[in-house]
Design an enzyme around this catalytic site. Structure first.
Site: not given
Length: 468
Positions: A285, A319
């Protein structure tokens, strides 16, 4: 008279800050050096407490060492502080609680492996989960209200997250979830978010193992003067480093590898005066995600994150490289990012700001310079005020993003340069500048900018073309 003088001083401080950030870009980084000088440094007496002397056993997966480790920490704390030593070897353990004036130090060949029996981490402790106050599973390493604490050494801390343990609880088949398994998507997450929207008190938000809300690897709550240095952190069940309401925090020389779901690398939440430097991130992430509480809880405490310096770091998968949000309802101000390297086809964005009308909050004064990007998947700069547009929440809390500045950021491959999406008009995203930047092999050959006011491009070249 005293009250009047207080408001005069507050006005002067706000005016001075606004004037500062209206000045030259480089002067903003001079201010970051002053902020760095305000960060308190840890210091410990010379006493050393070897966990083996308290009953810990190395290289025995059937022996849980957390009682011995916690006893060593408590003894060290009660005797005035020092270093609790994890010597060479692999030590299997349950949850650890750090205390004031204790440096938990791992030798070069030491490994802490956290056991995956979920029952070890309950009953839970007060924490936050995705920006929401609650009692949840005991983080693997936890501290509450402590001062002068450290986690150091070149050893390894392994949360043993995998598709067989912890990660499947996100509810995604990709991470091992199968029909009949418990998962956060089966009600635990929604129950917690619903209690928040109803403004229920924290003592009613007691999560259980069946709620499947995975714990953080490191969670320091309301701590002051904190150092995390040199350790390698692997396979967290959830977020890796999650400091909350902390002040004077240094994260230095840390290697993070965590490809699990919601596998954020370092998430300072409502923290002040933070330095993150010379760290390596490879995550499932966001690499670094700055936060200040979600929706009602963020507004209730109204404690922004502020004065965070990120420099000399390397970002691989994730991300986003450096991200603000999305749990940012308390606001954010004064971010300084410089001299970082980012490169991976699995790195989606370089600088990312994500929020929505559930969150609200003021995000301002973002300065980024001297960033070298090999490639990223989507955009160099991504500002999104419509993140999670289908979220079930009370809306009408419009966020504001202003004073975002990039200088000397190079990128060799991406889909877009800038993606900036405001709200229904242009007054919520303003004063954005990009200067002396070259972005090559941009697939869409430009930017996507909607409802943004006062965006300046000076010597920005995309695919060799000067942008205006």
């Amino acid at each position: 008279m005293k009250k009047t003088m207080k408001y005069v001083l507050m006005f002067a401080l706000v005016w001075t800050t606004q004037m500062l950030f209206a000045q030259d870009f480089d002067k903003a980084f001079e201010e970051s050096r002053k902020i760095e000088q305000q960060i308190k440094r840890t210091s410990f007496p010379g006493r050393v407490y070897n966990i083996v002397d308290f009953g810990a056993k190395a290289d025995d997966p059937t022996f849980a060492c957390h009682e011995a480790i916690n006893l060593a920490i408590i003894t060290c704390n009660q005797e005035g502080g020092g270093t609790v030593l994890i010597p060479d070897g692999t030590f299997y353990t349950g949850p650890i609680t750090l205390k004031s004036n204790v440096n938990l130090h791992l030798s070069d060949k030491a490994t802490l492996k956290f056991l995956t029996d979920q029952k070890l981490y309950f009953p839970g402790v007060i924490t936050r989960w995705e920006g929401v106050d609650c009692y949840n599973a005991h983080p693997l390493i936890y501290a509450y209200g402590e001062t002068n604490i450290a986690l150091t050494g070149k050893g390894t801390i392994d949360g043993q997250g995998s598709n067989e343990h912890w990660w499947y609880m996100c509810g995604a088949p990709h991470y091992g979830w199968k029909e009949g398994m418990k998962a956060q998507k089966l009600g635990g997450r929604e129950r917690l978010l619903g209690l928040t929207e109803l403004k229920r008190p924290i003592h009613e938000r007691v999560m259980t193992p069946d709620d499947a809300l995975r714990p953080q690897l490191i969670n320091f709550y309301h701590c002051n003067t904190v150092l995390i240095e040199d350790v390698t952190l692997l396979n967290s069940p959830f977020w890796v480093i999650h400091p909350m309401f902390c002040e004077s925090l240094i994260v230095r020389g840390v290697h993070i590898f965590n490809r699990g779901p919601n596998g954020d690398g370092c998430d300072p939440e409502s923290c002040k005066n933070v330095l993150i430097e010379n760290c390596h991130f490879d995550t499932g992430d966001d690499c670094i995600a700055i936060k200040s509480g979600r929706n009602e809880d963020g507004r209730k405490w109204s404690t922004p994150s502020e004065n965070i310096i990120v420099r000399g770091c390397e970002m691989k998968n994730g991300h986003g490289g450096v991200v603000i949000g999305s749990e940012i309802s308390g606001g954010y101000r004064n971010l300084f990012v410089e001299d970082c390297v980012m490169d991976s086809p699995e790195l989606d964005r370089v600088i990312r700001i994500k929020t929505n009308t559930c969150r609200g909050g003021l995000i301002e004064n973002i300065f980024v310079r001297n960033i070298k990007v090999g490639q990223c998947n989507e955009a160099v700069l991504r500002i999104n005020l419509q993140y999670e547009s289908r979220e079930n929440c009370h809306r009408g809390f419009t966020p504001t993003v202003r004073n975002v500045h990039l200088k000397n950021v190079t990128c060799e491959k991406s889909r877009y340069g800038i993606v900036a999406i405001g709200l229904e008009d242009d007054k919520y995203v303003s004063n954005i500048s990009v200067e002396d930047c070259r972005w090559n092999n941009v697939k869409e050959n430009g930017n996507r900018i909607e409802n943004v006011k006062d965006i300046t491009m000076k010597n920005l070249y995309i695919n060799g073309r000067l942008m205006k």
